[in-house]
Every structure is written in C-alpha cells, then in structure tokens.
Design a protein around this motif. Structure first.
Motif, PDB file in Angstrom:
ATOM      1  N   VAL A 156       0.892  -1.311   0.021  1.00 40.12           N
ATOM      2  CA  VAL A 156      -0.264  -0.024   0.016  1.00 40.12           C
ATOM      3  C   VAL A 156       0.945   1.340   0.037  1.00 40.12           C
ATOM      4  O   VAL A 156       0.771   2.122  -0.730  1.00 40.12           O
ATOM      5  CB  VAL A 156      -0.969   0.022   1.119  1.00 40.12           C
ATOM      6  N   LEU A 213      -8.808   3.269   0.036  1.00 41.77           N
ATOM      7  CA  LEU A 213      -7.801   3.031   1.210  1.00 41.77           C
ATOM      8  C   LEU A 213      -8.293   3.800   2.432  1.00 41.77           C
ATOM      9  O   LEU A 213      -7.684   3.406   3.560  1.00 41.77           O
ATOM     10  CB  LEU A 213      -6.412   3.489   0.855  1.00 41.77           C
ATOM     11  N   TYR A 217      -6.929   2.993   6.360  1.00 40.80           N
ATOM     12  CA  TYR A 217      -6.393   3.800   7.195  1.00 40.80           C
ATOM     13  C   TYR A 217      -7.179   4.100   8.701  1.00 40.80           C
ATOM     14  O   TYR A 217      -6.473   4.251   9.753  1.00 40.80           O
ATOM     15  CB  TYR A 217      -6.283   5.186   6.547  1.00 40.80           C
TER      16      TYR A 217
END
Length: 240
Positions: A156, A213, A217
């Motif tokens: 990532v 994402l 997170y």
C-alpha cells in the motif's frame, strides 16, 4: 543409506527443511517408501495434514515420531499416529531460494511432545518455545499481523509513493530504512500524526488517499489510539 527422517510435501517448508536436515523429500507420491523412517515430517497444506497422517501412520515402525509444521492446525490432526507427535511452527517467512540456512536464528512454536519438537527445532537452527494447542489460533493471527499484513502495508505504501511521483524501485528503496528503524523501535510508542494529536494532518491523509484506502487507514488509526497518550487520542478520535 536412507535417512531416518522423511519429509512429506515439497513446498516451501518441505524443501527447506529437507535440505537443512539432509532428509528424504517426498512430494506427490501416494505410496512413499517409508523404509527405516523414524521421524515423519508432514509439510503438506494444512487441510491435508490429518489425512496424510491417517494414510501413512500405520506404515511407520513402532515408536516413530510424526511432526507437522502448521501454526494454525491442531496437534490432534496427528492423532492417528501411534508414536510421539509434535508441531513445530517456524516463526519465519520461508522462501526456498534463500537456502537451507534461512531458519537459523528464528523462533519456533512447539506443541505436543516437547522433547521431540524441541530437538527438531534445534536441528533446524531455531529457538523453540512451548505453545498450548488451544492458543494456536490467536498465536497464528499474531504472526499474520507481524508478517503477512506487513507485506500488505508495504505494498500500500509503495502504491501511494507511486501516486506521489516516485517510481516503484525508488519507493521500495526509500521506504526500507524507515521500516527497518521502525522494527527496531516497535516496542516503543509510535511517532506520527496520531501520536502528536495532529488532527489536520490526519484529515489531510484521509482526503489524499481516497475512498479505497480510507477504511484501512481508519481501522489502523483506531487500533493506534490505545497506544498513544490520551490527549493525542482525543484530538484525532473524531476523524476515525
């Protein structure tokens, strides 16, 4: 002269263990030669450990030990064996191309007959520790966080670095010193915007990474809140 140790399964673990021990390695042979086998090491996929043991255990000499290497599978998968049984799980990621010495210095979780498991761990160059069979699921989850998800997070981070304009090779090289230092100090409190209570930076991160994402997170951020100071956690919690 045939080795008294036979390894069943020619995947990553089987290849590495067999080479390290100088043992016989048997892959997909459904009728393997177990002549003189005093220690059967099962390195097949987890789902087949029990059936492999059931098929081969009756052909072993009395007192022969049977060992598997799965960190998630119960020692009871070997209940068909008449002799001593153990599980020795290398707490290490294994790649055959790295050679037979890659287990040197790793730790190994030992379940079942302690002396059998510890002896094998030492032969492979590992430091054994005892693990209760019922603790294997949570232990294996811990190893997944430490290894598998570290790979996920690295991939990532590389993708985000590419979005920032770096090419992939440079991104990997630039991140490596940061990750190596982080591993050295991973038992200390974290650094970064959550640790500082920097809500503006956390909000900027959320906007920059996008919807794909953001859930990752947020999940990692919420998991970080308990290990930073309460004022810092309070300053950013509403964003997570």
């Amino acid at each position: 002269m045939q080795s008294s140790t036979v390894v069943i399964g020619a995947g990553r673990v089987g290849q590495t263990v067999a080479t390290r021990l100088g043992a016989r390695l048997i892959g997909r042979d459904r009728d393997p030669d177990l002549t003189g086998c005093r220690r059967l090491l099962i390195a097949t996929p987890d789902a087949t450990i029990g059936s492999v043991c059931e098929a081969l255990a009756p052909r072993l000499e009395a007192g022969a030990a049977v060992i598997h290497f799965s960190g998630a599978t119960s020692i009871h998968a070997l209940d068909a064996a008449a002799g001593p049984t153990a599980c020795v799980h290398p707490l290490q990621t294994i790649w055959p191309e790295l050679g037979p010495d890659q287990l040197e210095g790793a730790y190994a979780a030992v379940t079942g007959t302690r002396e059998v498991g510890e002896r094998l761990a030492h032969e492979l160059g590992m430091t054994p520790f005892t693990l209760a069979d019922e603790a294997k699921p949570v232990y294996h989850a811990a190893s997944a966080f430490a290894s598998n998800y570290l790979v996920t997070l690295t991939q990532v981070a590389i993708r985000l670095m590419e979005r920032a304009g770096l090419d992939r090779d440079l991104a990997r090289q630039a991140l490596r010193p940061l990750q190596e230092r982080t591993l050295e100090v991973a038992d200390r409190p974290p650094t970064g915007p959550i640790a500082r209570g920097d809500a503006a930076t956390v909000a900027a991160h959320m906007e920059a990474i996008g919807a794909e994402l953001a859930p990752l997170y947020v999940a990692l951020g919420r998991a970080t809140l308990p290990i930073v100071t309460p004022p810092s956690a309070a300053a950013v919690e509403h964003l997570l």
